[in-house]
Scaffold this motif. Structure first.
Motif, short mmCIF file in Angstrom:
data_model
loop_
_atom_site.label_atom_id
_atom_site.label_comp_id
_atom_site.label_asym_id
_atom_site.label_seq_id
_atom_site.Cartn_x
_atom_site.Cartn_y
_atom_site.Cartn_z
N LEU A 108 0.82 -1.22 0.00
CA LEU A 108 0.00 0.00 0.00
C LEU A 108 0.85 1.27 0.00
N PHE A 146 -1.32 4.25 11.73
CA PHE A 146 -2.00 2.96 11.67
C PHE A 146 -1.17 1.84 12.28
N PHE A 150 -2.08 2.57 16.25
CA PHE A 150 -3.29 1.78 16.39
C PHE A 150 -3.09 0.29 16.09
N VAL A 152 -2.74 -1.40 13.39
CA VAL A 152 -3.51 -1.96 12.27
C VAL A 152 -2.52 -2.24 11.14
N PRO A 153 -2.31 -3.54 10.78
CA PRO A 153 -1.33 -3.83 9.73
C PRO A 153 -1.88 -3.49 8.35
N LEU A 154 -1.06 -2.90 7.50
CA LEU A 154 -1.47 -2.58 6.13
C LEU A 154 -0.59 -3.38 5.16
N PRO B 50 -11.95 0.79 11.81
CA PRO B 50 -10.89 -0.16 12.18
C PRO B 50 -9.93 0.39 13.23
N LEU B 51 -9.78 1.73 13.28
CA LEU B 51 -8.87 2.31 14.28
C LEU B 51 -9.33 1.99 15.69
N SER B 54 -9.08 -1.83 18.60
CA SER B 54 -8.28 -2.20 19.77
C SER B 54 -8.75 -1.51 21.05
N MET B 55 -9.75 -0.64 20.93
CA MET B 55 -10.22 0.08 22.13
C MET B 55 -11.34 -0.70 22.82
N ILE B 402 -7.27 2.51 2.53
CA ILE B 402 -6.80 2.00 3.82
C ILE B 402 -7.98 1.50 4.64
N SER B 406 -8.50 -2.37 5.87
CA SER B 406 -8.41 -2.74 7.29
C SER B 406 -9.63 -3.50 7.80
#
Lengths: 165, 499
Positions: A108, A146, A150, A152-154, B50-51, B54-55, B402, B406
């Motif tokens: 990406l 990301f 956070f 989040v893997p991209l 998606p952010l 994890s919360m 993105i 995700s």
């Protein structure tokens, strides 16, 4: 919406309306076909898997038939869009398709860099310095937000592997 | 009284420093989303969902709902300063807001818009606090037939109240249902409509559809128009704010009326856009200076903004208490709840008290935070708008990619998003509404499940949907909503023939 006037030309709105109604109708037929394959009758567990989608498909076909009839009936001479406008739209759709299609191979981040740079330079006409700053800056910020913040893997490609990211 | 105690407990949850930080971040992101054309509330929430994986759920929903409030606020900024409605519900705000700005009163217009938004939202939150537990308590008695009837009512309202041609609304909605049906059938465990494509086993995710239809679709529409931003100067100082606040109480009647219209339209679920137009139209007819509307009348800003916020907020009432979202953004939030393993609906009030009341408390606090953020940061947000579209557009497209990736960590979804984008562009150009399509993707499975369970109970007889007073009433309301335009037309014909 653009009126048909002077030098403006492009596909007629009516044509697109008809095309859209037909396309949706075909989609409805596909849904009906798929539902028949899954079974639309009553099984041991009640209505079978295709029961609900079958009627949905039928409703799609019926409503698109009415939309088709309406579309054929009223022709107000409107244009769908001018050719120039459609070229503008395609100038975004085609590169975005290439961007999206290349993502599984080059990841990406690299794809985004090339895409942003191309967009800004070619469509926006920006100086190289501005273009490179944003094209590189945005993916870097994305990576930090990301992947680091956070978690989040991209998708990554060979270059990220080589950099050990 | 128990509700009050729960609410205070909710405030204790929402007031944790971590949650307050998320509120400020959420509001700021939301305003940016609202300011940028091509990024709507539903789309913004979908990209950022998606952010929050994890919360903890409460924090996540606080952040997401604050993005929603922020987007509602943000739409007004562009409408007033640039005559560009960032969101469909702020179209009506441009009618009087932009003329006010041109007459050198942008500060007054913005203050009036933000304050009205705040008042509308506050009214709706108070309504939710008082009514939601009652509705939820009532809904606990619902069986599958009643549940289906509620879904039926929600979908019929879309057909009846939509300004698009009814058969286009039905077609769009049914496409959504069909897409929701793809994949594994939850009742029989059988595969359907996948046609051997393994990527379709999990069906179509509504988030991908939202990002494509709203995000990419909007960008394509904007590209077609060749949008050029004409930036204006925006500054709000304390003097202007206080002066405008002194003027506002004179319009209490307009505000109250707009609050009621907004709440009604939000719950039914017609959404914020028709609410803002209806409220503007009624205000124009009833106001003393109605003829001046469109030339920069402050009442013409108050009416649509109050109603849009009241509708946007009250759309969460049916989502929380019945599991039926009242707006596309509420539908995305509902999808979020499902992802976190929370089942929206009446049981949520019993099983997840802390979550529900934390969310409701955050609605109060989020709107206060929102008002402060927007009043203080207008110049900064206006500066964002001066960034040319040539830079903003590719960044939004990358963000959409993105967001789509995700959801399931799959590049196939990103391609699907683009397909949805092109379809969204074509559908929009041909006047097919997108909101019912998204709503049907989100609710399709649940509506089907309720429908099939009801039929199973009745051995296939459709009479089950009229088997008792409750379900019959809801179904009848649904039918009235479905044929609302026909009924209205018949009524007006009767009146004209009588006269």
């Amino acid at each position: 919406m653009t009126q048909r006037s002077g030098s403006a030309s492009g596909p007629a709105h009516k044509t697109l309306e008809i095309g859209m109604a037909l396309l949706i109708g075909v989609f409805g037929l596909v849904v009906i076909f798929g539902s028949l394959k899954a079974g639309i009758n009553w099984g041991a567990e009640g209505p079978r898997a295709g029961f609900f989608p079958f009627y949905i498909g039928a409703a799609i076909v019926a409503s698109s038939a009415i939309n088709l009839w309406n579309a054929q009936r009223d022709d107000d001479g409107r244009l769908f869009a001018e050719w120039g406008q459609l070229r503008q739209v395609m100038s975004v759709v085609v590169p975005t398709a290439i961007y999206v299609g290349s993502m599984p191979f080059i990841g990406l981040y690299v794809a985004s860099m090339v895409f942003i740079a191309w967009f800004m330079r070619w469509l926006g006409g920006y100086r190289w310095l501005t273009t490179i700053a944003i094209a590189v800056g945005m993916p870097v910020v994305t990576y930090l937000v990301f992947e680091r913040w956070f978690l989040v893997p991209l998708p990554k490609g060979p270059i990220e592997d080589w950099l050990g990211l | 009284m128990e509700e009050l105690a729960n609410l205070f407990h909710g405030f204790a949850v929402a007031l944790q420093p971590y949650n307050i930080m998320l509120m400020v971040i959420g509001i700021t992101l939301g305003v940016i989303i609202g300011v940028l054309p091509g990024l709507g509330g539903a789309n913004g929430v979908a990209i950022l969902l998606p952010l929050t994986f994890s919360m903890p759920p409460t924090s996540a929903i606080i952040m997401l709902s604050c993005i929603y409030w922020g987007a509602l606020f943000g739409g007004a900024i562009t409408s007033i300063l640039f005559n560009i409605p960032g969101e469909p519900w702020s179209v009506a705000t441009t009618f009087d807001g932009y003329p006010m700005a041109q007459q050198g009163k942008p500060g007054e217009a913005l203050t009036a818009a933000f304050t009205s938004s705040f008042v509308g939202a506050l009214f709706a939150v108070i309504m939710i606090t008082l009514v939601a537990p009652l509705v939820a308590g009532f809904a606990l008695r619902f069986g599958p037939a009643e549940k289906f009837a509620v879904y039926f009512l929600a979908f019929c309202s879309f057909v009846g109240l939509s300004k698009e041609p009814p058969f286009k609304t039905i077609a769009a909605m049914m496409i959504g249902f069909a897409l929701a049906a793809v994949g594994l059938d939850s009742i029989t465990g059988q595969l359907r409509l996948t046609f051997g494509v393994t990527e379709l086993l999990n069906g179509f995710d509504f988030l991908i559809a939202v990002i494509g239809l709203f995000g990419i679709g909007e960008i394509l529409l904007t590209m077609e128009e060749g949008l050029a931003f004409r930036g204006g100067k925006a500054s709000i100082n304390l003097r202007v704010v206080l002066q405008t606040w002194r003027e506002l109480p004179a319009y209490w009647m307009t505000s109250l009326r707009s609050c009621l219209i907004g709440c009604w339209m939000g719950v039914t679920p017609a959404g914020a856009t028709p609410a803002s137009f209806m409220s503007y139209g009624i205000a124009k007819r009833l106001a003393r200076r109605g003829n001046n509307f469109g030339k920069g009348e402050i009442e013409g800003v108050i009416a649509p903004e109050t109603a849009a916020h009241a509708a946007g907020t009250s759309a969460l009432l049916p989502m929380l208490s019945l599991g039926v979202p009242g707006s596309p953004t509420a539908a995305v939030l509902l999808g979020g709840l499902l992802i976190w393993g929370l089942q929206p609906g009446p049981m949520l009030f019993v099983e997840q008290k802390e979550f529900v009341w934390g969310l409701i408390a955050s609605m109060y606090l989020g709107n206060i935070v929102g008002l402060i953020v927007v009043l203080t940061c207008v110049p900064i947000f206006a500066a964002i708008l001066r960034v040319p579209f040539g830079i903003i557009a590719p960044l939004i497209l990358v963000l959409c990619a993105i967001g789509a990736y995700s959801v399931h960590n799959s590049t196939f979804d990103v391609m699907l998003m683009l397909v949805f984008g092109v379809i969204g562009y074509l559908l929009k150009k041909c006047n097919y509404p997108l909101a019912p399509l998204v709503l049907a993707i989100v609710l399709g499975d649940k509506a089907e499940e309720a429908f099939r369970q009801s039929l199973l109970g009745s051995q296939g007889s459709l009479g089950v949907f009229f088997s008792n007073g409750l379900v019959s009433t809801i179904m009848a309301l649904g039918l009235v909503a479905l044929f609302w335009s026909v009924i209205q037309e018949g009524y007006s014909r009767l009146r004209t023939s009588a006269a």
